[in-house]
Design a protein around this motif. Structure first.
Motif, short mmCIF file in Angstrom:
data_model
loop_
_atom_site.label_atom_id
_atom_site.label_comp_id
_atom_site.label_asym_id
_atom_site.label_seq_id
_atom_site.Cartn_x
_atom_site.Cartn_y
_atom_site.Cartn_z
N PRO A 183 0.81 -1.22 0.00
CA PRO A 183 0.00 0.00 0.00
C PRO A 183 0.84 1.27 0.00
N ALA A 184 1.98 1.25 0.68
CA ALA A 184 2.84 2.44 0.68
C ALA A 184 3.36 2.75 -0.72
N TYR A 185 3.61 1.71 -1.51
CA TYR A 185 4.07 1.94 -2.88
C TYR A 185 2.98 2.66 -3.69
N LEU A 189 2.89 6.34 -5.42
CA LEU A 189 2.51 6.58 -6.81
C LEU A 189 1.57 7.77 -6.91
N VAL A 190 0.61 7.86 -5.99
CA VAL A 190 -0.31 9.00 -6.00
C VAL A 190 0.46 10.29 -5.77
N LEU A 256 9.74 1.66 -14.46
CA LEU A 256 9.02 1.29 -13.24
C LEU A 256 9.30 -0.15 -12.79
N ALA A 257 9.30 -1.09 -13.71
CA ALA A 257 9.44 -2.50 -13.34
C ALA A 257 10.73 -2.80 -12.57
N PRO A 258 11.91 -2.38 -13.08
CA PRO A 258 13.12 -2.66 -12.31
C PRO A 258 13.16 -1.94 -10.97
N LEU A 259 12.56 -0.77 -10.88
CA LEU A 259 12.50 -0.07 -9.59
C LEU A 259 11.67 -0.85 -8.58
#
Length: 276
Positions: A183-185, A189-190, A256-259
């Protein structure tokens, strides 16, 4: 599992040790699912006003001089405080008690070393959306957990949202990194989308409302659809359009994916470091 499904399988008695944000959220879900408040006990050295009020209103025992052994002992304190609390916890465990731990990083072996009376142990990792009944929890049971004990624990966890039972304990650290911290991720993002909107020319207030509604709406759509996330993404991406231009950035090799891979790996390592 709905609250109605869970109601007939909830444990006959329960002791919750630790009624902070997560513990209190889970308790509210259990009560909504039909847990008898007269058979519940809360042990919390610093109860919030909300917890005090809930216990008074529902007749839940709060910090009794001695907590009797219950069918389920839920350990929801901070992992760093476990060693100090272990002796008091051990006195709350009876021969038929199943211990449900939501302590990040604390393995079944860790729990059994500190809690000498514990035999049946379930290790679980819920997340904050459990506070609104939309949690995602991973769980694993020790071999001593009976079918009836597992059913009672499953009913408790399902009262707060999705439950996934994993086959091996080492998967729990991955659960912690994906859904426990997840949820923090999403909240980040927001935040990032808000800031990008402001940089693109929107007022902070408008950017904040649009970013929040976009992420929550996309989540609701994902929940309502049977389609994989990848297909939903493709469905809103027109070739050569604005979304495709943005995704060309987010999906590049350093995007985004590797991060996220790196972030989840870091969270998993930290969960492992909390063990012991």
């Amino acid at each position: 599992m709905s609250a109605g499904d869970a109601r007939g399988r909830l444990p006959a008695s329960l002791t919750l040790v630790g009624a902070g944000r997560m513990g209190a959220a889970m308790l509210n879900g259990w009560l909504a699912a039909g847990l008898d408040p007269r058979r519940a006990t809360i042990v919390e050295p610093q109860p919030s006003e909300a917890v005090r009020g809930l216990c008074a209103a529902r007749g839940i025992a709060l910090n009794p001089a001695e907590a009797a052994a219950a069918a389920v002992l839920v350990v929801a304190i901070k992992p760093q405080g476990f060693a100090e609390a272990a002796r008091a916890l051990d006195r709350m465990i009876g021969s038929d008690t199943v211990v449900l731990s939501i302590l990040a990083g604390k393995t079944v072996a860790d729990l059994k070393v500190r809690l000498r009376s514990a035999r049946a142990v379930v290790r679980a990792m819920p997340n904050l959306p459990a506070s609104i009944g939309r949690g995602a929890t991973g769980a694993v049971a020790s071999p001593e957990v009976t079918e009836d004990q597992r059913a009672a624990v499953d009913a408790l966890l399902a009262a707060n949202g999705l439950v996934e039972w994993v086959g091996a304990e080492d998967e729990i650290d991955a659960v912690t990194a994906v859904s426990g911290s997840g949820p923090a991720y999403v909240f980040l993002l927001v935040e990032a989308l808000e800031a990008a909107g402001v940089a693109a020319g929107l007022s902070p207030a408008v950017a904040a409302r649009l970013a929040r509604a976009t992420v929550s709406g996309a989540g609701a759509l994902l929940d309502a659809s049977d389609l994989p996330a990848a297909e939903l993404r493709r469905n809103v991406t027109s070739p050569g359009g604005t979304t495709a231009a943005a995704l060309d950035v987010l999906m590049r090799a350093d995007g985004l994916a590797p991060l996220l891979h790196e972030a989840v790996a870091a969270a998993k390592r930290r969960a492992g470091a909390l063990a012991g």
